[in-house]
Design a protein around this motif. Sequence first.
Motif, PDB file in Angstrom:
ATOM      1  N   GLU A  33      19.846   8.826 -12.370  1.00  0.00           N
ATOM      2  CA  GLU A  33      19.613   8.818 -10.932  1.00  0.00           C
ATOM      3  C   GLU A  33      19.693  10.232 -10.369  1.00  0.00           C
ATOM      4  OE1 GLU A  33      18.963   6.537  -8.558  1.00  0.00           O
ATOM      5  OE2 GLU A  33      19.006   4.692  -9.736  1.00  0.00           O
ATOM      6  N   ASP A  35      20.859  11.361  -7.398  1.00  0.00           N
ATOM      7  CA  ASP A  35      21.707  11.238  -6.217  1.00  0.00           C
ATOM      8  C   ASP A  35      21.222  10.146  -5.254  1.00  0.00           C
ATOM      9  OD1 ASP A  35      24.126  12.123  -5.113  1.00  0.00           O
ATOM     10  OD2 ASP A  35      23.086  13.284  -3.594  1.00  0.00           O
ATOM     11  N   MET A  37      22.007   6.742  -6.007  1.00  0.00           N
ATOM     12  CA  MET A  37      22.659   5.618  -6.691  1.00  0.00           C
ATOM     13  C   MET A  37      22.617   4.330  -5.865  1.00  0.00           C
ATOM     14  SD  MET A  37      23.872   6.683  -9.662  1.00  0.00           S
ATOM     15  CE  MET A  37      25.309   5.712 -10.067  1.00  0.00           C
ATOM     16  N   ASN A  55      24.526   9.825 -12.676  1.00  0.00           N
ATOM     17  CA  ASN A  55      24.044  10.463 -11.463  1.00  0.00           C
ATOM     18  C   ASN A  55      23.892  11.955 -11.741  1.00  0.00           C
ATOM     19  OD1 ASN A  55      23.382  11.348  -8.946  1.00  0.00           O
ATOM     20  ND2 ASN A  55      25.233  10.632  -7.921  1.00  0.00           N
TER      21      ASN A  55
END
Length: 314
Positions: A33, A35, A37, A55
């Motif tokens: 991901e 940022d 999430m 992340n």
Amino acid sequence: MSKREKDPQEMRKIYAETMLNAMQNNPNIVQLEADLMSCMTMDKVQKILPNQVINCGIMEANVVGMAAGLSLAGMIPFVHSFTAFASRRCFDQLFMALDYQKANVKVIASDAGVTAVHNGGTHMSFEDMGIVRGLAHSTVLEVSDGTMMKAIINQLMDLNGFYWVRTIRKQAVKLYADDEQFTIGKAKVLRQGKDITLIANGIMVAEALDAADKLAEQGIEATVVDMFTLKPLDVNCVIDCAKRTGKIVTCENHSITNGLGSAVAEVLAEHCPTPMRRVGINNRYGQVGTLDFLMQEYGLTAEHIVQKALELFK
């Protein structure tokens, strides 16, 4: 915007649940991901499987490179970001790290087109499917409802290659029964008619169905096709519809340049020249607004489809 019944669950929650089930059965599946999430509710999955959800921060190009490396190490990486960032911001990495190397990476691009709503023009991509469609080995999809989302994501666990999956995050109009089956590269014909064909994908499938209802009130019978695979396009379906109905309208929440409209036009020009019209974004950028406003503003409603369809009967 279509008033048809919606899926009980948001697309992002269906995605997260599907990924969680797959990850629990296969520790080689990982989610990266940038940022975002909570945007696909993968933060909840991370609490259960902290070693399989990473992340990586707001570094989309780096995320793609990490995914390529993980795939070379035998992992099965899924990457998520908004369509604008997953495509425009890191196109060279999509080319060099994924497609050129034939890496086994699946990119989930959310907030498709005008569904970015209040995030506005900077987050609103009308070009992403066209960008990725131009890569040699890519497979380009736009899922239409929750049933399709779950089915396609489950298929991708066992398929090798670079797949681009475009989606919305919120609730989609329910189009398919829970046990519906989907074959990547094969269109789904949702309605048969003899006078015209409406070929759509994503949120525009529901609008095409509504447009078919409106056309029926005028004595025009429309075939409605969900062309959820943009590449490879179901060429045989396009040719068959063109020969049977003699008129085609494409409907997409994307630029009409290098998207679904262009892909269908290419097939018709080479195999079966047929009068057609394209409904979609026409040389414009996005803006802030509600989904109802944006679909009206950019000509993406059933009424706009009907208008284009009727032009072919003049």
